[in-house]
Motif scaffolding. Structure first.
Motif, mmCIF file in Angstrom:
data_model
loop_
_atom_site.group_PDB
_atom_site.id
_atom_site.type_symbol
_atom_site.label_atom_id
_atom_site.label_comp_id
_atom_site.label_asym_id
_atom_site.label_seq_id
_atom_site.Cartn_x
_atom_site.Cartn_y
_atom_site.Cartn_z
ATOM 1 N N TYR A 109 0.828 -1.208 0.000
ATOM 2 C CA TYR A 109 0.000 0.000 0.000
ATOM 3 C C TYR A 109 0.864 1.261 0.000
ATOM 4 O O TYR A 109 0.596 2.223 -0.728
ATOM 5 N N ASP A 110 1.891 1.268 0.836
ATOM 6 C CA ASP A 110 2.777 2.431 0.909
ATOM 7 C C ASP A 110 3.449 2.677 -0.434
ATOM 8 O O ASP A 110 3.505 3.822 -0.928
ATOM 9 N N LEU A 111 3.935 1.609 -1.045
ATOM 10 C CA LEU A 111 4.609 1.729 -2.333
ATOM 11 C C LEU A 111 3.645 2.186 -3.424
ATOM 12 O O LEU A 111 3.965 3.083 -4.219
ATOM 13 N N ALA A 112 2.449 1.601 -3.463
ATOM 14 C CA ALA A 112 1.471 1.979 -4.475
ATOM 15 C C ALA A 112 1.049 3.434 -4.319
ATOM 16 O O ALA A 112 0.884 4.165 -5.322
ATOM 17 N N ALA A 113 0.876 3.901 -3.088
ATOM 18 C CA ALA A 113 0.503 5.294 -2.855
ATOM 19 C C ALA A 113 1.623 6.242 -3.286
ATOM 20 O O ALA A 113 1.375 7.304 -3.876
ATOM 21 N N LYS A 114 2.867 5.857 -3.000
ATOM 22 C CA LYS A 114 3.996 6.702 -3.401
ATOM 23 C C LYS A 114 4.119 6.762 -4.927
ATOM 24 O O LYS A 114 4.453 7.818 -5.487
ATOM 25 N N GLU A 115 3.854 5.651 -5.603
ATOM 26 C CA GLU A 115 3.913 5.672 -7.058
ATOM 27 C C GLU A 115 2.857 6.612 -7.638
ATOM 28 O O GLU A 115 3.078 7.258 -8.664
ATOM 29 N N ARG A 116 1.726 6.723 -6.969
ATOM 30 C CA ARG A 116 0.655 7.616 -7.407
ATOM 31 C C ARG A 116 0.825 9.032 -6.855
ATOM 32 O O ARG A 116 0.031 9.918 -7.163
ATOM 33 N N LYS A 117 1.817 9.221 -5.977
ATOM 34 C CA LYS A 117 2.084 10.503 -5.318
ATOM 35 C C LYS A 117 0.872 10.955 -4.498
ATOM 36 O O LYS A 117 0.499 12.129 -4.492
ATOM 37 N N PRO A 119 -1.191 10.575 -0.554
ATOM 38 C CA PRO A 119 -1.170 10.082 0.826
ATOM 39 C C PRO A 119 -2.006 8.814 0.920
ATOM 40 O O PRO A 119 -2.960 8.610 0.146
ATOM 41 N N LEU A 120 -1.686 7.957 1.858
ATOM 42 C CA LEU A 120 -2.311 6.644 1.931
ATOM 43 C C LEU A 120 -3.824 6.727 2.052
ATOM 44 O O LEU A 120 -4.543 5.886 1.489
ATOM 45 N N TYR A 121 -4.337 7.715 2.771
ATOM 46 C CA TYR A 121 -5.780 7.773 2.978
ATOM 47 C C TYR A 121 -6.547 7.880 1.661
ATOM 48 O O TYR A 121 -7.709 7.483 1.571
ATOM 49 N N GLN A 122 -5.905 8.397 0.610
ATOM 50 C CA GLN A 122 -6.578 8.469 -0.681
ATOM 51 C C GLN A 122 -6.826 7.079 -1.269
ATOM 52 O O GLN A 122 -7.730 6.896 -2.090
ATOM 53 N N MET A 123 -6.031 6.110 -0.857
ATOM 54 C CA MET A 123 -6.240 4.729 -1.314
ATOM 55 C C MET A 123 -7.497 4.119 -0.691
ATOM 56 O O MET A 123 -7.987 3.096 -1.152
ATOM 57 N N PHE A 124 -8.019 4.752 0.362
ATOM 58 C CA PHE A 124 -9.231 4.274 1.020
ATOM 59 C C PHE A 124 -10.436 5.150 0.680
ATOM 60 O O PHE A 124 -11.468 5.067 1.345
ATOM 61 N N GLY A 125 -10.293 6.011 -0.328
ATOM 62 C CA GLY A 125 -11.400 6.864 -0.746
ATOM 63 C C GLY A 125 -11.345 8.285 -0.222
ATOM 64 O O GLY A 125 -12.274 9.062 -0.443
ATOM 65 N N GLY A 126 -10.273 8.643 0.477
ATOM 66 C CA GLY A 126 -10.157 10.003 1.003
ATOM 67 C C GLY A 126 -10.421 10.042 2.496
ATOM 68 O O GLY A 126 -10.938 9.093 3.088
ATOM 69 N N LYS A 127 -10.055 11.156 3.121
ATOM 70 C CA LYS A 127 -10.229 11.262 4.567
ATOM 71 C C LYS A 127 -11.557 11.930 4.906
ATOM 72 O O LYS A 127 -12.000 12.868 4.233
ATOM 73 N N LEU A 128 -12.181 11.430 5.961
ATOM 74 C CA LEU A 128 -13.425 11.987 6.469
ATOM 75 C C LEU A 128 -13.181 12.967 7.606
ATOM 76 O O LEU A 128 -14.068 13.729 7.967
ATOM 77 N N ARG A 129 -11.994 12.899 8.188
ATOM 78 C CA ARG A 129 -11.678 13.780 9.314
ATOM 79 C C ARG A 129 -10.212 14.168 9.243
ATOM 80 O O ARG A 129 -9.360 13.363 8.874
ATOM 81 N N GLU A 130 -9.926 15.423 9.563
ATOM 82 C CA GLU A 130 -8.558 15.952 9.485
ATOM 83 C C GLU A 130 -7.689 15.438 10.619
ATOM 84 O O GLU A 130 -6.477 15.284 10.458
ATOM 85 N N LYS A 131 -8.310 15.196 11.769
ATOM 86 C CA LYS A 131 -7.538 14.755 12.930
ATOM 87 C C LYS A 131 -8.305 13.688 13.684
ATOM 88 O O LYS A 131 -9.536 13.591 13.601
ATOM 89 N N VAL A 132 -7.556 12.887 14.418
ATOM 90 C CA VAL A 132 -8.093 11.714 15.100
ATOM 91 C C VAL A 132 -7.720 11.793 16.575
ATOM 92 O O VAL A 132 -6.540 11.981 16.922
ATOM 93 N N MET A 133 -8.703 11.663 17.453
ATOM 94 C CA MET A 133 -8.407 11.627 18.885
ATOM 95 C C MET A 133 -7.755 10.298 19.242
ATOM 96 O O MET A 133 -8.151 9.251 18.734
ATOM 97 N N ILE A 134 -6.745 10.339 20.102
ATOM 98 C CA ILE A 134 -6.106 9.106 20.558
ATOM 99 C C ILE A 134 -6.296 8.930 22.066
ATOM 100 O O ILE A 134 -6.537 9.894 22.791
ATOM 101 N N ASN A 135 -6.200 7.677 22.492
ATOM 102 C CA ASN A 135 -6.287 7.344 23.913
ATOM 103 C C ASN A 135 -4.908 7.360 24.550
ATOM 104 O O ASN A 135 -3.918 7.050 23.908
ATOM 105 N N ARG A 136 -4.872 7.680 25.834
ATOM 106 C CA ARG A 136 -3.739 7.301 26.663
ATOM 107 C C ARG A 136 -4.169 6.102 27.509
ATOM 108 O O ARG A 136 -5.351 5.917 27.778
#
Length: 362
Positions: A109-117, A119-136
């Motif tokens: 996936y990383d290689l295929a995304a780089k060949e297309r120039k 970001p990886l999220y575009q391989m999943f149809g694009g991003k729905l959110r700019e940022k993601v909350m994380i847990n501690r």
């Protein structure tokens, strides 16, 4: 697009924060299997597996062996964009081996995304959110230590804490109550028993903590106890999450069809890679089930893959377990930014990891 002309496998060991759980108190060192694929144009794709033996039976050394001796040879000459062909080859070669396959798939996936120039999220149809909350996270520890760490996380700007439970139900109740009292109700709080409770203990824990506004009760029962988990959800009405119990698409279908859980925990190390995780998330979305994307004590390589997924999956609406950016901030150079408890996904091509402390990536 370019064909894969070489593949390398590296085994790294690094100190990290490994939580005490119902499985025990592990050593504070993890083994990371890193895969590097190079295409005929000189571009490189990177993947990682940090296996959990309690989930899939794989160790880092075993994953390295399977990759080097069995799977790597199958994908030389495959076009980086032809993920279906790559999967068919390694699945035909060996069944199972989820951790080894996830590292290979992520590198593709990383290689295929780089060949297309892209970001990886575009391989999943694009991003729905700019940022993601994380847990501690809080492992199984003394009450005073848990309270101290929880308050520190709140003061550092985090908004969600996940607590490990599952060994002593009475002590677990006291510890969770103390943490909730210390951090207040604005902080999201969830618990994870790692399959450590009997039904009676799980029911007791829920009953004694029902007024604490816990966001999720994760994997309270043994992973094979489908009927118990289903009954617990119906008896209590709380939000039930499943992790160890959801490894395959077939298991996800069963839980979704019978409405036996409210949240699926997605770990690539157990699903065997990105595509299966995406499929499980689609099953979840169709049934109104939410998803949590989780990395497994990984470096930022798989952490970045999980971030791209969490930013793009419709069902991923809760905070996610992508903590290496908080616990190991100086161990990698990436385009992703952690601030105030949120990870903002960067727009560089591929997974967006420039280097690990131990090696150059791009």
């Amino acid at each position: 697009m370019g064909k894969v002309v070489s593949a390398e496998v590296f085994l790294l060991h690094r100190k990290t924060i490994v939580l005490a759980t119902a499985y025990g108190r592990p050593a504070q060192v993890r083994g990371h299997v890193i895969v590097k694929l190079t295409d005929e144009n000189g571009l490189c794709g990177w993947g990682e597996a940090t296996p959990l033996p309690k989930f899939t039976g794989e160790t880092p050394e075993f994953v390295q062996y399977v990759l080097e001796k069995e799977l790597i040879s199958e994908i030389i000459g495959v076009d980086a964009a032809d993920l279906w062909e790559a999967r068919n080859r390694w699945n035909h070669k060996l069944p199972e081996h989820a951790a080894a396959k996830m590292a290979l798939e992520a590198a593709f996936y990383d290689l295929a995304a780089k060949e297309r120039k892209l970001p990886l999220y575009q391989m999943f149809g694009g991003k729905l959110r700019e940022k993601v909350m994380i847990n501690r996270h809080l492992g199984i520890m003394g009450i005073d230590e848990a309270v101290e760490k929880a308050v520190q996380y709140r003061e550092q700007g985090y908004h969600s804490i996940k607590m490990k439970i599952g060994t002593d139900v009475e002590e677990d109740i006291r510890r969770v109550c103390a943490v909730r009292d210390a951090v207040g109700y604005e902080m999201k709080l969830r618990v994870d028993a790692n399959a450590g409770y009997s039904y009676s203990d799980a029911y007791k824990f829920i009953r004694k903590t029902s007024d604490l506004d816990l966001e999720m009760y994760e994997q309270l029962l043994d992973k094979h106890d489908f009927n118990g988990t289903k009954q617990l959800k119906r008896d209590t009405g709380v939000v039930i999450g499943v992790d160890e119990a959801i490894n395959t698409v077939q298991e996800a279908v069963r839980y979704a069809y019978e409405r036996a859980a409210d949240v699926f925990v997605l770990k690539l190390v157990k699903t065997g890679g990105i595509q299966n995780a995406v499929t499980i998330s689609e099953i979840a979305a169709s049934a109104g089930i939410r998803c949590v994307v989780t990395s497994t004590y990984d470096t930022q390589i798989n952490g970045a893959v999980c971030l791209h997924l969490a930013s793009s999956l419709p069902a991923s609406t809760m905070s996610n377990d992508i903590t290496c950016y908080a616990t190991q901030p100086d161990m990698a150079d990436t385009c992703h930014v952690l601030k105030d408890g949120y990870l903002t996904v960067g727009d560089e091509a591929g997974i967006g990891v420039r280097s690990l402390k131990e090696m150059k990536i791009v």
